[in-house]
Design a protein around this motif. Structure first.
Motif, PDB file in Angstrom:
ATOM      1  N   ASP A  64      -7.056 -23.675  -5.023  1.00 25.30           N
ATOM      2  CA  ASP A  64      -7.432 -25.003  -5.498  1.00 25.30           C
ATOM      3  C   ASP A  64      -7.957 -24.931  -6.933  1.00 25.30           C
ATOM      4  N   GLY A  65      -8.672 -23.849  -7.250  1.00 23.61           N
ATOM      5  CA  GLY A  65      -9.168 -23.671  -8.608  1.00 23.61           C
ATOM      6  C   GLY A  65      -8.035 -23.580  -9.616  1.00 23.61           C
ATOM      7  N   PHE A  66      -6.976 -22.850  -9.257  1.00 23.62           N
ATOM      8  CA  PHE A  66      -5.807 -22.778 -10.138  1.00 23.62           C
ATOM      9  C   PHE A  66      -5.198 -24.166 -10.319  1.00 23.62           C
ATOM     10  N   ALA A  67      -5.032 -24.915  -9.215  1.00 19.87           N
ATOM     11  CA  ALA A  67      -4.417 -26.242  -9.292  1.00 19.87           C
ATOM     12  C   ALA A  67      -5.229 -27.169 -10.201  1.00 19.87           C
ATOM     13  N   ARG A  68      -6.539 -27.119 -10.062  1.00 22.26           N
ATOM     14  CA  ARG A  68      -7.389 -27.996 -10.865  1.00 22.26           C
ATOM     15  C   ARG A  68      -7.427 -27.554 -12.330  1.00 22.26           C
ATOM     16  N   ALA A  69      -7.414 -26.230 -12.580  1.00 16.29           N
ATOM     17  CA  ALA A  69      -7.419 -25.744 -13.971  1.00 16.29           C
ATOM     18  C   ALA A  69      -6.124 -26.092 -14.683  1.00 16.29           C
ATOM     19  N   LEU A  70      -5.030 -26.240 -13.951  1.00 26.02           N
ATOM     20  CA  LEU A  70      -3.740 -26.548 -14.573  1.00 26.02           C
ATOM     21  C   LEU A  70      -3.661 -27.968 -15.111  1.00 26.02           C
ATOM     22  N   VAL A  71      -4.642 -28.798 -14.804  1.00 26.22           N
ATOM     23  CA  VAL A  71      -4.631 -30.149 -15.388  1.00 26.22           C
ATOM     24  C   VAL A  71      -5.047 -30.075 -16.858  1.00 26.22           C
ATOM     25  N   PRO A  72      -6.229 -29.542 -17.206  1.00 22.31           N
ATOM     26  CA  PRO A  72      -6.535 -29.403 -18.637  1.00 22.31           C
ATOM     27  C   PRO A  72      -5.660 -28.348 -19.330  1.00 22.31           C
ATOM     28  N   TYR A  73      -5.251 -27.343 -18.581  1.00 24.92           N
ATOM     29  CA  TYR A  73      -4.371 -26.301 -19.142  1.00 24.92           C
ATOM     30  C   TYR A  73      -2.919 -26.591 -18.752  1.00 24.92           C
ATOM     31  N   TYR A  74      -2.490 -27.833 -18.942  1.00 31.72           N
ATOM     32  CA  TYR A  74      -1.178 -28.224 -18.410  1.00 31.72           C
ATOM     33  C   TYR A  74       0.000 -27.434 -18.982  1.00 31.72           C
ATOM     34  N   PRO A  75      -0.050 -26.913 -20.239  1.00 31.12           N
ATOM     35  CA  PRO A  75       1.112 -26.114 -20.677  1.00 31.12           C
ATOM     36  C   PRO A  75       1.383 -24.903 -19.778  1.00 31.12           C
ATOM     37  N   VAL A  76       0.307 -24.353 -19.176  1.00 27.61           N
ATOM     38  CA  VAL A  76       0.439 -23.144 -18.358  1.00 27.61           C
ATOM     39  C   VAL A  76       1.274 -23.416 -17.106  1.00 27.61           C
ATOM     40  N   ALA A  77       1.340 -24.684 -16.683  1.00 24.44           N
ATOM     41  CA  ALA A  77       2.150 -25.052 -15.516  1.00 24.44           C
ATOM     42  C   ALA A  77       3.620 -25.226 -15.862  1.00 24.44           C
ATOM     43  N   GLY A  78       3.958 -25.048 -17.148  1.00 27.13           N
ATOM     44  CA  GLY A  78       5.342 -25.220 -17.585  1.00 27.13           C
ATOM     45  C   GLY A  78       6.113 -23.916 -17.613  1.00 27.13           C
ATOM     46  N   ARG A  79       7.176 -23.905 -18.390  1.00 26.22           N
ATOM     47  CA  ARG A  79       8.057 -22.746 -18.494  1.00 26.22           C
ATOM     48  C   ARG A  79       8.407 -22.496 -19.955  1.00 26.22           C
ATOM     49  N   ILE A  80       8.645 -21.232 -20.280  1.00 28.91           N
ATOM     50  CA  ILE A  80       9.096 -20.871 -21.624  1.00 28.91           C
ATOM     51  C   ILE A  80      10.604 -21.058 -21.693  1.00 28.91           C
ATOM     52  N   LYS A  81      11.058 -21.699 -22.746  1.00 34.90           N
ATOM     53  CA  LYS A  81      12.505 -21.831 -22.916  1.00 34.90           C
ATOM     54  C   LYS A  81      12.840 -21.679 -24.392  1.00 34.90           C
ATOM     55  N   ASP A  82      14.080 -21.329 -24.678  1.00 37.77           N
ATOM     56  CA  ASP A  82      14.533 -21.175 -26.054  1.00 37.77           C
ATOM     57  C   ASP A  82      15.253 -22.442 -26.481  1.00 37.77           C
ATOM     58  N   SER A 137       2.978 -12.724   1.717  1.00 35.32           N
ATOM     59  CA  SER A 137       3.633 -13.980   2.053  1.00 35.32           C
ATOM     60  C   SER A 137       4.652 -14.303   0.954  1.00 35.32           C
ATOM     61  N   ALA A 138       5.529 -15.236   1.241  1.00 34.93           N
ATOM     62  CA  ALA A 138       6.479 -15.665   0.206  1.00 34.93           C
ATOM     63  C   ALA A 138       5.710 -16.345  -0.923  1.00 34.93           C
ATOM     64  N   PRO A 139       6.148 -16.170  -2.181  1.00 34.30           N
ATOM     65  CA  PRO A 139       5.457 -16.840  -3.289  1.00 34.30           C
ATOM     66  C   PRO A 139       5.519 -18.360  -3.113  1.00 34.30           C
ATOM     67  N   GLU A 140       4.413 -19.027  -3.409  1.00 32.60           N
ATOM     68  CA  GLU A 140       4.369 -20.493  -3.334  1.00 32.60           C
ATOM     69  C   GLU A 140       3.928 -21.051  -4.676  1.00 32.60           C
ATOM     70  N   LEU A 141       4.513 -22.179  -5.052  1.00 27.55           N
ATOM     71  CA  LEU A 141       4.115 -22.829  -6.289  1.00 27.55           C
ATOM     72  C   LEU A 141       2.808 -23.583  -6.086  1.00 27.55           C
ATOM     73  N   VAL A 142       1.891 -23.381  -7.011  1.00 32.91           N
ATOM     74  CA  VAL A 142       0.666 -24.186  -7.046  1.00 32.91           C
ATOM     75  C   VAL A 142       0.808 -25.152  -8.216  1.00 32.91           C
ATOM     76  N   PRO A 143       1.076 -26.428  -7.958  1.00 38.99           N
ATOM     77  CA  PRO A 143       1.238 -27.383  -9.059  1.00 38.99           C
ATOM     78  C   PRO A 143      -0.118 -27.878  -9.543  1.00 38.99           C
ATOM     79  N   PRO A 144      -0.168 -28.513 -10.709  1.00 37.78           N
ATOM     80  CA  PRO A 144      -1.431 -29.100 -11.166  1.00 37.78           C
ATOM     81  C   PRO A 144      -1.962 -30.104 -10.143  1.00 37.78           C
TER      82      PRO A 144
END
Length: 420
Positions: free
Chosen positions: A61-79, A8-15
């Motif tokens: 759903d587990g990924f979405a819920r884990a992204l709340v305490p692990y909120y940096p993981v839902a972000g992006r790397i930037k310079d 399937s097309a990739p879908e974003l799982v937000p926190p």
């Protein structure tokens, strides 16, 4: 007919809930030890799920819920400046791909090597407008007709080491199984890691593209016990499985690689330093950044070829004992050389132990994986050994070897066979 995989097309799982914004620094170890690369691996779950779609929904759903305490993981790397990456806590989420294979796991030999499904079909990739290097973790779950799954994970080594990535995936699994919070609370605290003055860098290592052959070797518990027993009988000391097996690989490669007597041969591995950061980090348990320091053993080819195996094991033990002093010296700015700058020639072999970092203990709701393996076949600039757990119910150690080129492959296999 060859098996097919429909993605399937990739879908974003937000926190699953609100998360803080802003930017977070990476540690000096993150930025020094880990180049900005992605690491791909596969977890194979052979146990059939009664309702695959419900199992995948719970995992998402587990990924979405884990992204709340692990909120940096839902972000992006930037310079923020050239060569100065940070994590931008955008809360966008992680890319999640669902896929279905046209066959059972047994039809493709449970994804044993050689792969009967192209690896590109099993690992997640973002949509083309996303830069892979900016992403922190992605997942693809592939359903098989037998009811089993393959979960492909791609994570940024800049943000996690193996133990840290496994910690996040375990949390996602716990949340998928309905736990109210991760059993281990995540700790960011990258700024607590010292940032000592950097020793003068030598010239950057030159890169040669080698044509390493992939070889898979299983070492039984009986063989490991015999090697450890011989070391103990000769020295009166004990050694770890890692010491024993790595010394075997180092010696066998020196015997098979066809290098001149005076050529340098080097064994390198990244040793965990979590145990050395008590009192430095507010909490070591839960820290999911890079916690490694390089250990190197340089000798001449002739020395390693002619040394008894017990002596090579002794070199392993000495190098690990020296780690504490070297890492402490580095933290206090006393390192006189850049230990992360490793020569990348045919004499160097690097070792990574994936058998104990935790990827085999992840349970998204359909049991623990029967097998976990990396996809490093494209890495051709340095010889590598990866320790894996062999597929259940086998025991012992599986070595994923990309150590020698074709002219030396048979001799290397013959030398290893003397020990396994």
């Amino acid at each position: 007919m060859s098996p097919t995989v429909v993605k399937s097309a990739p879908e974003l799982v937000p926190p699953a809930g609100p998360t803080p914004g802003g930017t977070l620094p990476l540690s000096s170890i993150d930025k020094t030890a880990a180049v900005r690369v992605s690491v791909d691996f596969i977890q194979v779950f052979p146990l059939a799920a009664e309702d695959q779609d419900a199992a995948v929904a719970a995992m998402r759903d587990g990924f979405a819920r884990a992204l709340v305490p692990y909120y940096p993981v839902a972000g992006r790397i930037k310079d923020v400046s050239p060569g100065e990456p940070v994590v931008d806590c955008t809360g966008e989420g992680v890319w999640f791909v669902e896929a279905a294979a046209s066959c059972a796991l047994a039809d493709v030999n449970n994804l044993e090597r050689p792969l009967l499904i192209p690896k590109e079909e099993l690992i997640p990739r973002p949509p083309p407008e996303e830069n892979l290097e900016d992403l922190i973790i992605m997942a693809q779950v592939t359903k098989f007709t037998c009811g089993g799954f393959a979960v492909g994970i791609c994570f940024s080594h800049l943000v996690f080491d193996g133990q840290g990535a496994a910690q996040f995936l375990k949390a996602a699994g716990e949340m998928a199984r309905g736990l109210p919070a991760p059993s281990v609370a995540p700790v960011w605290d990258r700024e607590a890691i010292p940032d000592p003055p950097k020793p003068p860098r030598g010239p950057p290592p030159s890169f040669t593209a080698f044509s390493f052959v992939t070889q898979v070797v299983d070492i039984s518990p009986e063989s490991i016990a015999r090697i450890k027993g011989e070391f103990s009988a000769a020295t009166g000391e004990t050694c770890s499985t890692f010491d024993a097996v790595t010394a075997v690989v180092f010696k066998c490669r020196a015997l098979a690689a066809g290098l001149p007597d005076d050529a340098d041969v080097r064994l390198g591995f990244a040793a965990s330093t979590r145990h050395l950061l008590h009192g430095v980090l507010p909490s070591v348990e839960g820290y999911y950044g890079n916690c490694v320091y390089p250990v190197g053993i340089p000798r001449s080819s002739k020395t390693i070829r002619e040394a008894p195996l017990t002596e090579v094991i002794g070199l392993m033990r000495e190098a690990k004992v020296a780690l504490t002093a070297r890492f402490t010296d580095w933290m206090h700015g006393g390192a006189k050389e850049d230990h992360y700058n490793v020569p990348l020639d045919y004499g160097t072999v690097t070792v990574s132990d994936w058998s104990r970092v935790g990827f085999n203990e992840v349970d998204y709701g359909f049991g623990e994986p029967g097998y976990v393996f990396t996809l490093n076949d494209h890495v051709n600039i340095v010889a590598s050994v990866i320790y894996l757990k062999p597929p259940a119910p086998k025991r012992g150690i599986r070595l994923m070897l990309r150590c020698v080129e074709e002219p030396h492959a048979a001799a290397f296999a013959d030398e290893l066979a003397k020990f396994v």
